[in-house]
Design a protein around this motif. Structure first.
Motif, mmCIF file in Angstrom:
data_model
loop_
_atom_site.group_PDB
_atom_site.id
_atom_site.type_symbol
_atom_site.label_atom_id
_atom_site.label_comp_id
_atom_site.label_asym_id
_atom_site.label_seq_id
_atom_site.Cartn_x
_atom_site.Cartn_y
_atom_site.Cartn_z
ATOM 1 N N GLU A 136 25.570 20.162 -40.301
ATOM 2 C CA GLU A 136 27.138 20.500 -40.251
ATOM 3 C C GLU A 136 27.701 19.782 -41.437
ATOM 4 O O GLU A 136 27.469 18.641 -41.592
ATOM 5 C CB GLU A 136 27.636 20.373 -39.025
ATOM 6 N N HIS A 173 15.775 24.450 -32.694
ATOM 7 C CA HIS A 173 17.018 24.776 -33.251
ATOM 8 C C HIS A 173 17.826 23.598 -33.600
ATOM 9 O O HIS A 173 18.424 23.011 -32.874
ATOM 10 C CB HIS A 173 17.774 25.910 -32.364
ATOM 11 N N VAL A 190 21.099 22.361 -36.315
ATOM 12 C CA VAL A 190 22.113 22.751 -37.200
ATOM 13 C C VAL A 190 22.497 21.651 -38.243
ATOM 14 O O VAL A 190 22.660 20.248 -37.644
ATOM 15 C CB VAL A 190 23.406 23.112 -36.343
ATOM 16 N N ASP A 204 21.852 26.924 -39.623
ATOM 17 C CA ASP A 204 21.126 26.935 -38.592
ATOM 18 C C ASP A 204 19.562 26.800 -39.324
ATOM 19 O O ASP A 204 19.192 27.474 -40.212
ATOM 20 C CB ASP A 204 21.299 28.151 -38.065
ATOM 21 N N LEU A 255 28.268 25.496 -41.175
ATOM 22 C CA LEU A 255 27.109 25.141 -40.391
ATOM 23 C C LEU A 255 25.667 25.839 -40.869
ATOM 24 O O LEU A 255 25.954 27.151 -41.407
ATOM 25 C CB LEU A 255 27.303 25.785 -39.073
#
Length: 79
Positions: A54, A50, A52, A10, A8
């Motif tokens: 992946e 926010h 992410v 961020d 991940l």
């Protein structure tokens, strides 16, 4: 069933979504160029500021990819 991990990255701030989506482009290119089988990418929005990026890969790639790609964190992937 292959055990998989989720790497991940961020991204935070007002451009988090677009930055994560752009990062996915590069991760997809990396998967193709390195011929990493049984893997895929996705974007997950946590909050408006926010997001992410992946990358889900078989567990056997964990050590190599962690060193080469420097994800923010990782976790076991469960479907």
């Amino acid at each position: 069933m292959t055990n998989r991990i989720k790497l991940l990255w961020d991204f935070k701030g007002p451009n988090a979504q677009k930055t994560a989506e752009h990062h996915i482009i590069h991760l997809d290119e990396f998967i193709i160029s390195e011929k990493i089988d049984n893997s895929f990418t996705q974007v997950q929005t946590i909050a408006s500021n926010h997001t992410v990026a992946e990358m889900i890969v078989p567990n056997r790639y964990m050590t190599d990819l962690r060193e080469r790609l420097k994800p923010t964190r990782g976790q076991l992937y469960t479907e």
